[in-house]
Design a protein around this motif. Structure first.
Motif, PDB file in Angstrom:
ATOM      1  N   LYS A 377       0.806  -1.231   0.000  1.00 25.26           N
ATOM      2  CA  LYS A 377       0.000   0.000   0.000  1.00 25.26           C
ATOM      3  C   LYS A 377       0.837   1.279   0.000  1.00 25.26           C
ATOM      4  CE  LYS A 377      -1.171  -0.041   4.978  1.00 25.26           C
ATOM      5  NZ  LYS A 377      -0.391  -1.216   5.347  1.00 25.26           N
ATOM      6  N   HIS A 378       2.128   1.152   0.296  1.00 21.52           N
ATOM      7  CA  HIS A 378       2.978   2.342   0.232  1.00 21.52           C
ATOM      8  C   HIS A 378       3.414   2.689  -1.187  1.00 21.52           C
ATOM      9  CE1 HIS A 378       3.076   2.760   4.484  1.00 21.52           C
ATOM     10  NE2 HIS A 378       3.447   1.497   4.639  1.00 21.52           N
ATOM     11  N   VAL A 379       3.083   1.793  -2.118  1.00 22.14           N
ATOM     12  CA  VAL A 379       3.480   2.067  -3.499  1.00 22.14           C
ATOM     13  C   VAL A 379       2.385   2.889  -4.182  1.00 22.14           C
ATOM     14  CG1 VAL A 379       3.973   1.023  -5.743  1.00 22.14           C
ATOM     15  CG2 VAL A 379       4.865  -0.036  -3.664  1.00 22.14           C
ATOM     16  N   GLN A 380       2.786   4.028  -4.708  1.00 20.83           N
ATOM     17  CA  GLN A 380       1.853   4.902  -5.410  1.00 20.83           C
ATOM     18  C   GLN A 380       1.429   4.251  -6.733  1.00 20.83           C
ATOM     19  OE1 GLN A 380       1.126   8.356  -4.546  1.00 20.83           O
ATOM     20  NE2 GLN A 380      -0.229   8.493  -6.336  1.00 20.83           N
ATOM     21  N   VAL A 381       0.112   4.061  -6.908  1.00 20.94           N
ATOM     22  CA  VAL A 381      -0.386   3.551  -8.190  1.00 20.94           C
ATOM     23  C   VAL A 381      -0.773   4.735  -9.068  1.00 20.94           C
ATOM     24  CG1 VAL A 381      -2.161   2.162  -9.338  1.00 20.94           C
ATOM     25  CG2 VAL A 381      -1.173   1.396  -7.166  1.00 20.94           C
ATOM     26  N   GLU A 382      -0.107   4.851 -10.223  1.00 21.81           N
ATOM     27  CA  GLU A 382      -0.297   6.026 -11.077  1.00 21.81           C
ATOM     28  C   GLU A 382      -1.369   5.762 -12.140  1.00 21.81           C
ATOM     29  OE1 GLU A 382       1.889   8.641 -10.580  1.00 21.81           O
ATOM     30  OE2 GLU A 382       3.449   7.654  -9.378  1.00 21.81           O
ATOM     31  N   GLU A 383      -1.929   6.857 -12.645  1.00 23.27           N
ATOM     32  CA  GLU A 383      -2.822   6.770 -13.803  1.00 23.27           C
ATOM     33  C   GLU A 383      -1.990   6.384 -15.028  1.00 23.27           C
ATOM     34  OE1 GLU A 383      -6.171   7.689 -14.594  1.00 23.27           O
ATOM     35  OE2 GLU A 383      -6.523   7.499 -12.429  1.00 23.27           O
ATOM     36  N   THR A 384      -2.589   5.617 -15.931  1.00 23.45           N
ATOM     37  CA  THR A 384      -1.861   5.301 -17.165  1.00 23.45           C
ATOM     38  C   THR A 384      -1.969   6.480 -18.130  1.00 23.45           C
ATOM     39  OG1 THR A 384      -2.507   3.000 -16.854  1.00 23.45           O
ATOM     40  CG2 THR A 384      -1.608   3.597 -19.009  1.00 23.45           C
ATOM     41  N   PRO A 385      -0.818   7.007 -18.565  1.00 23.04           N
ATOM     42  CA  PRO A 385      -0.884   8.122 -19.517  1.00 23.04           C
ATOM     43  C   PRO A 385      -1.540   7.695 -20.825  1.00 23.04           C
ATOM     44  CG  PRO A 385       1.372   7.778 -18.696  1.00 23.04           C
ATOM     45  CD  PRO A 385       0.554   6.629 -18.228  1.00 23.04           C
ATOM     46  N   PHE A 386      -2.181   8.651 -21.483  1.00 22.98           N
ATOM     47  CA  PHE A 386      -2.948   8.375 -22.701  1.00 22.98           C
ATOM     48  C   PHE A 386      -2.149   7.573 -23.731  1.00 22.98           C
ATOM     49  CE2 PHE A 386      -4.368   9.686 -27.001  1.00 22.98           C
ATOM     50  CZ  PHE A 386      -5.642   9.158 -26.963  1.00 22.98           C
ATOM     51  N   GLU A 387      -0.929   8.025 -23.996  1.00 26.36           N
ATOM     52  CA  GLU A 387      -0.109   7.372 -25.018  1.00 26.36           C
ATOM     53  C   GLU A 387       0.187   5.913 -24.684  1.00 26.36           C
ATOM     54  OE1 GLU A 387       3.793   8.825 -26.555  1.00 26.36           O
ATOM     55  OE2 GLU A 387       2.651  10.693 -26.711  1.00 26.36           O
ATOM     56  N   GLU A 388       0.514   5.686 -23.411  1.00 23.22           N
ATOM     57  CA  GLU A 388       0.821   4.320 -22.989  1.00 23.22           C
ATOM     58  C   GLU A 388      -0.429   3.440 -23.088  1.00 23.22           C
ATOM     59  OE1 GLU A 388       2.577   4.045 -19.085  1.00 23.22           O
ATOM     60  OE2 GLU A 388       2.940   1.886 -19.278  1.00 23.22           O
ATOM     61  N   ALA A 389      -1.578   4.019 -22.741  1.00 27.37           N
ATOM     62  CA  ALA A 389      -2.837   3.266 -22.818  1.00 27.37           C
ATOM     63  C   ALA A 389      -3.137   2.876 -24.265  1.00 27.37           C
ATOM     64  CB  ALA A 389      -3.979   4.106 -22.251  1.00 27.37           C
ATOM     65  N   GLN A 390      -2.896   3.812 -25.180  1.00 21.09           N
ATOM     66  CA  GLN A 390      -3.125   3.547 -26.602  1.00 21.09           C
ATOM     67  C   GLN A 390      -2.224   2.439 -27.114  1.00 21.09           C
ATOM     68  OE1 GLN A 390      -3.723   6.516 -29.526  1.00 21.09           O
ATOM     69  NE2 GLN A 390      -5.760   6.185 -28.722  1.00 21.09           N
ATOM     70  N   MET A 391      -0.955   2.526 -26.688  1.00 21.15           N
ATOM     71  CA  MET A 391       0.006   1.529 -27.119  1.00 21.15           C
ATOM     72  C   MET A 391      -0.418   0.142 -26.641  1.00 21.15           C
ATOM     73  SD  MET A 391       4.005   2.437 -26.975  1.00 21.15           S
ATOM     74  CE  MET A 391       4.344   1.633 -25.410  1.00 21.15           C
ATOM     75  N   MET A 392      -0.900   0.096 -25.407  1.00 24.04           N
ATOM     76  CA  MET A 392      -1.318  -1.189 -24.856  1.00 24.04           C
ATOM     77  C   MET A 392      -2.540  -1.725 -25.601  1.00 24.04           C
ATOM     78  SD  MET A 392      -0.430  -1.351 -20.827  1.00 24.04           S
ATOM     79  CE  MET A 392      -0.993   0.131 -20.082  1.00 24.04           C
TER      80      MET A 392
END
Ligand code: ADP
Ligand code: MG
Length: 419
Positions: A377-392
């Motif tokens: 829980k100490h690890v910050q979960v980040e939003e996926t940036p648009f470009e990375e989401a598209q690539m995925m």
């Protein structure tokens, strides 16, 4: 069938047995024991066994025995392989095992001129080793007679599928005689390999040798499902700080860019005791980095998948797959690096939404589920940036289409309709 224990138990002739003895093979490997008798009985075969288990000789020995001596000018056997290196390697093994026969053989592959290859073909040939593209090129030039090809081998079938050779293979099989024996060998039993076999093999017998469980048994495996690059970095930092026993760590990534970014990050935030190796580094700096790591002077080595192949690093405490390896056997090899010589090891794999598909195949290969762990829980979960989401999204489409060629895809939907 009587139990096979030595090479003498196959019906092979003196010439071949002598060559085997000279090459230092004492006992057939499991895949050889299982598949050679079936091949000799004339079956089509799907042979599945890990890399490095002797699949080449498993098909070459019965093939050499069947073809026996040179005959006519056109090849009677065709072996297709995905890469130039592999084609050359197979050709060399034919030379070794066929040393006391008068069978003629050669390899044709892209990436070098056609002149010498055509000369080799023109002197008459019994066994032809080829990469699919070069085979088609030379066939279209009219220098390969295909009428006598009665034996076909698809080696590293999974890699051929991964490299997109299906259309070429289809074309090649249109120009070779229908009545033939087909042998397919692969390191994995992936769905696409099964599809290939359904299309080209006739009532094949499947011969499978499962990876030795001991390779991975001694090793603790952790899987984290992590949504994106930035979160993977956060988790990596957390693990490197938290887990004190992470003292000799190799981190694998799939691209040079990722490797560099991971390296920079660790160097800045965690420890200066880190080196990076990848294809853009010259041989010297790669060797230095590996030696520093081996000697224990450096705690962390970051490497791309490609460069890491063949490096032998023992006594590693942790392997971290920052990206899931696309070549699935790499997972087994990698995990095998830890836990050597009774030292326990941990293999940690970070899996994003795309990679879930790959990890599933790896789990099939190792025949176990890799235990999942929750992101601390100490690890910050980040939003996926648009470009990375598209690539995925794009990558997921590619995977789905590989499983189902008719799949239209979410990402390319609009583009495809317009065509
Ligand atoms: P694979 O195709 O399964 O990855 P290879 O055919 O390339 O494996 O064989 C791996 C290595 O094992 C090669 O160096 C090969 O010469 C060697 N080898 C093959 N069969 C035997 C055997 N029966 N005994 C010892 N070594 C063998
Ligand atoms: Mg092989």
């Amino acid at each position: 069938m009587p139990e096979i224990t030595t090479f003498n138990d196959f019906s092979l002739n003196k010439q071949i047995l002598n060559a085997i003895a000279e090459s230092g093979y004492v006992e057939p490997t499991p895949i050889q024991k299982k598949s050679i008798p079936l091949i000799q009985a004339g079956h089509d075969i799907i042979g599945v066994a890990q890399t490095g288990t002797g699949k080449t000789a498993a098909y070459l020995l019965p093939l050499l025995m069947k073809l026996k001596y040179h005959q006519g000018d056109d090849p009677r056997a065709l072996i297709l392989a995905p890469t130039r290196e592999l084609a050359i390697q197979i050709d060399e093994e034919i030379k070794t095992l066929g040393n006391y026969t008068d069978l003629r053989h050669c390899a044709i592959y892209g990436g070098s001129g056609t002149k010498l290859q055509k000369e080799n073909l023109s002197t008459g040939i019994d066994i032809l080793v080829a990469t699919p593209g070069r085979f088609i090129d030379l066939y279209l030039e009219g220098v390969i007679g295909t009428k006598q090809i009665k034996n076909l081998v698809l080696d590293e079938a999974d890699k051929m599928m991964d490299m997109g050779f299906m259309p070429q293979i289809r074309r090649i099989l249109e120009v070779v005689p229908r009545k033939r024996q087909n042998l397919l060998f692969s390191a994995t039993m992936a769905a696409r390999v099964m599809k290939l076999s359904e299309e080209f093999l006739e009532f094949p017998m499947t011969v499978e040798v499962t990876p030795q469980a001991t390779t991975v048994d001694a090793i603790e495996q952790w899987r984290y499902d992590v949504p994106n690059f930035k979160t993977k970095i956060n988790l990596l930092e957390y693990l490197m700080r938290k887990e004190k026993e992470l003292n000799r760590v190799i981190i694998f990534s799939k691209t040079k860019a990722n490797a560099n970014n991971i390296y920079k990050f660790i160097n800045r935030k965690v420890t200066k005791s880190v080196r990076v190796i990848h294809g853009n580094k010259d041989q010297n700096s790669r060797l230095n980095a590996i030696n520093d790591f081996k000697s224990g002077g450096v705690r962390v080595l970051v490497s791309t998948d490609v460069v890491a192949r063949g490096i032998d690093v023992t006594e590693v405490s942790h392997v971290i797959n920052f990206d899931v390896p696309i070549i699935y056997e790499d997972y087994v090899h990698r995990v095998g690096r830890t836990g050597r010589a009774k030292l326990s090891g941990v293999a940690i794999t970070m899996v994003n939404e795309v990679e879930v598909n790959h990890i599933r195949e790896i789990e099939k290969l190792i025949r176990m589920e890799i235990p999942k762990r929750k992101i601390p829980k100490h690890v910050q979960v980040e939003e996926t940036p648009f470009e990375e989401a598209q690539m995925m999204a794009r990558e997921i489409d590619v995977i789905k289409r590989r499983i189902d060629p008719d799949y239209q895809g979410a990402f390319h939907e609009k583009k495809q309709k317009r065509r």
